[in-house]
Design an enzyme around this catalytic site. Structure first.
Site, mmCIF file in Angstrom:
data_model
loop_
_atom_site.group_PDB
_atom_site.id
_atom_site.type_symbol
_atom_site.label_atom_id
_atom_site.label_comp_id
_atom_site.label_asym_id
_atom_site.label_seq_id
_atom_site.Cartn_x
_atom_site.Cartn_y
_atom_site.Cartn_z
ATOM 1 N N ARG A 66 0.810 -1.373 -0.055
ATOM 2 C CA ARG A 66 0.014 0.118 -0.026
ATOM 3 C C ARG A 66 0.925 1.296 0.046
ATOM 4 N NH1 ARG A 66 -2.445 0.120 5.102
ATOM 5 N NH2 ARG A 66 -1.238 2.051 5.537
ATOM 6 N N GLU B 80 5.018 6.875 2.380
ATOM 7 C CA GLU B 80 5.825 5.836 2.673
ATOM 8 C C GLU B 80 4.963 4.986 1.750
ATOM 9 O OE1 GLU B 80 5.667 4.480 6.640
ATOM 10 O OE2 GLU B 80 3.331 4.523 6.688
ATOM 11 N N ASN C 2 3.945 0.785 2.096
ATOM 12 C CA ASN C 2 4.028 -0.308 3.174
ATOM 13 C C ASN C 2 4.112 -1.702 2.376
ATOM 14 O OD1 ASN C 2 3.144 1.117 5.826
ATOM 15 N ND2 ASN C 2 1.832 1.844 3.983
ATOM 16 N N SER D 127 -2.669 -2.928 6.009
ATOM 17 C CA SER D 127 -4.019 -3.298 6.650
ATOM 18 C C SER D 127 -5.149 -2.463 6.008
ATOM 19 C CB SER D 127 -3.706 -2.982 8.099
ATOM 20 O OG SER D 127 -3.201 -1.670 8.425
ATOM 21 N N LYS E 257 12.424 3.148 5.067
ATOM 22 C CA LYS E 257 12.229 4.307 4.944
ATOM 23 C C LYS E 257 13.675 4.955 4.113
ATOM 24 C CE LYS E 257 8.697 4.854 6.822
ATOM 25 N NZ LYS E 257 8.318 3.402 7.364
ATOM 26 N N LYS F 131 12.559 9.994 10.139
ATOM 27 C CA LYS F 131 11.794 8.924 10.240
ATOM 28 C C LYS F 131 12.560 7.593 10.445
ATOM 29 C CE LYS F 131 8.330 9.006 7.044
ATOM 30 N NZ LYS F 131 7.671 9.056 5.799
ATOM 31 N N GLU G 168 7.550 0.417 10.737
ATOM 32 C CA GLU G 168 6.289 0.333 10.054
ATOM 33 C C GLU G 168 5.240 0.242 11.477
ATOM 34 O OE1 GLU G 168 5.930 0.720 7.012
ATOM 35 O OE2 GLU G 168 8.016 0.262 6.583
ATOM 36 N N GLY G 169 4.055 0.632 11.096
ATOM 37 C CA GLY G 169 2.996 0.395 12.214
ATOM 38 C C GLY G 169 2.512 1.904 12.747
ATOM 39 N N ARG H 65 -7.831 7.332 5.147
ATOM 40 C CA ARG H 65 -7.741 7.735 6.534
ATOM 41 C C ARG H 65 -7.477 9.276 7.152
ATOM 42 N NH1 ARG H 65 -2.541 4.288 7.700
ATOM 43 N NH2 ARG H 65 -2.124 5.203 5.638
#
Length: 469
Positions: free
Chosen positions: A123, A142, A144, A149, A303, A362, A366-367, A445
């Protein structure tokens, strides 16, 4: 104007909020509660916006159209061991998590490749950067490449927002909420990889964590696979450690079941791993099972790789004689700067210390919730030896919007919000042949503007839909 009238009509908003909560539950926008994280005995609606958020149509289309190029790019990086070794030389000296991943990558590279099928579900996330002339541009935050998710639940949100708009007296607006089914798109790629594996008895194994509040996002994709008569199991690292093994042909078996695909929904953060987990990860990487992602693909999403790709001439390495492809990818890059030890890194540090409010620091994580902002950047950069674990990125200046954020147990109030657009991609390579390269859907989001960082999983952002303008 009609939407603004609705936003300010308090009586109507109260009615719409109750309609929205019920509709979310009706359509399966579900989340296990904090009080019952191990069981679905008690669930609530997942946080979401009351209304969809305006997104410029041309920038939305740009994000969709460049996705297949990013799919190709990630795949090419994952196979270029020289590039990964050079790009990650700095971080693996000070970041033990990235170093352990790279150690496994190096080990597997030195062995004969057990599996020629490479599956990537990723993603790519963007924000709209508002320039001084008030025009917006698309900038990648970024990409992913592991456990991307909300493809499942994003498939359920369009119907919820369409219904809310109709109840609000805006039926024409409801037609501008796009169809979206990343659950089916991602599952289709998993199904194709399973078919290529070639064993009807083999299973797709979701590699999951102990506590999974977001299980319904998984279930959406899982159920799409069961519809295709593809068996699915869910196992943790500890389960695979106890019952997993490789046979003489390097086929992976867990609980006696042959595993066609290991679909990682876990394993992207240091605290996801024990020494047993690292042993399991190496075993799975050595196996004939298709890894989604394999270790090279996970490293391609770091990153540091993102920053190196923005350097002059690097994209051309992966797309030689394809200037249009290079230009389309590069157009999405924000300013990205190295933190390596040396003159260039020193200039980056000086730039960040002089104007920390203009940048984001950064780490290789992740997350969500890991980035560093403002004066905190200055504190972190005092440790010169540790700076190579980070990259510096221009802070995007997004266009704010107004919306209501619905979150279980929180008061509902009109908030100034910022949004992030994600585009799902699916890519399958068999040997040297690309057999699948598709855009699999989108995700929006939204979070209150008071928060600098954080996604849905960490309790900051909520699910949304683009309303194309």
């Amino acid at each position: 104007d009609s939407v603004q009238e609705v936003l300010l009509n308090n009586d109507l908003i109260k009615e719409l909020v109750e309609v929205a909560k019920d509709t979310a539950l009706l359509h399966g926008l579900l989340l296990r509660t904090k009080e019952s994280p191990y069981s679905s005995e008690v669930v609530s609606y997942i946080p979401f916006t009351l209304f969809p958020t305006p997104v410029p149509r041309d920038l939305f289309q740009q994000a969709l159209q460049v996705q297949t190029l990013f799919n190709q790019l990630v795949d090419k990086i994952s196979r270029d061991s020289c590039f990964l070794e050079e790009a990650l030389a700095g971080p693996i000296k000070v970041d033990m998590f990235t170093a352990r991943l790279f150690q496994i990558y190096r080990t597997v590279q030195q062995e004969a490749c057990a599996q020629s099928i490479a599956l990537c579900l990723n993603r790519s996330d963007y924000m709209l950067d508002l320039r001084p002339d008030r025009n917006a541009t698309l900038k990648q935050i970024e990409i992913n490449t592991i456990a991307a998710s909300f493809g499942g639940l994003a498939s359920r949100t369009p119907d919820v927002h369409r219904h809310i708009l109709k109840v609000a007296g805006l039926p024409e607006h409801s037609k501008r909420v796009l169809d979206n089914n990343p659950a089916a798109g991602l599952a289709s790629a998993l199904a194709k990889a399973w078919e290529l594996y070639g064993s009807v008895k083999a299973v797709v194994m979701f590699l999951v964590e102990d506590i999974q509040r977001n299980i319904f996002d998984h279930r959406c994709i899982e159920n799409e696979l069961w519809k295709r008569n593809i068996p699915v199991i869910r196992r943790r690292f500890s389960d695979v450690f106890k019952t997993g093994l490789l046979d003489q042909d390097k086929k992976l078996f867990v609980d006696g079941k042959e595993v066609a695909i290991v679909y990682f929904r876990h394993g992207y953060m240091p605290d996801n791993y024990t020494e047993q987990s690292w042993e399991v990860r190496l075993m799975m990487e050595r196996s004939q099972a298709v890894k989604c992602p394999d270790i090279g693909t996970q490293l391609a999403g770091t990153k540091k790789v993102q920053q190196v790709l923005a350097q002059p001439g690097v994209l051309e390495r992966f797309f030689p004689n394809e200037p249009e492809a290079v230009a389309r990818i590069r157009a999405t890059f924000a300013g990205l700067y190295t933190m390596d030890i040396g003159e260039e890194g020193d200039r980056t540090v000086a730039m960040a210390l002089a104007n920390p409010e203009k940048f984001v620091l950064k780490p290789q994580r992740e997350g969500g919730g890991n980035n560093i902002y403002g004066e905190e950047i200055c504190r972190v950069l005092q440790e010169k030896s540790e700076r190579v674990a980070y990259i510096l990125m221009d802070k995007v200046n997004p266009q704010p919007s107004r919306n209501y954020l619905l979150r279980h147990g929180s008061p509902v109030k009109l908030a100034t919000c910022l949004s992030e657009l994600g585009i799902f991609g699916a890519h399958i390579r068999l040997g040297t042949d690309v057999v699948w390269n598709q855009c699999a859907g989108h995700l929006l989001r939204t979070k209150s503007a008071e928060y600098a960082d954080g996604g849905v999983a960490v309790g900051v952002a909520v699910l949304d839909n683009p309303f194309l303008v």
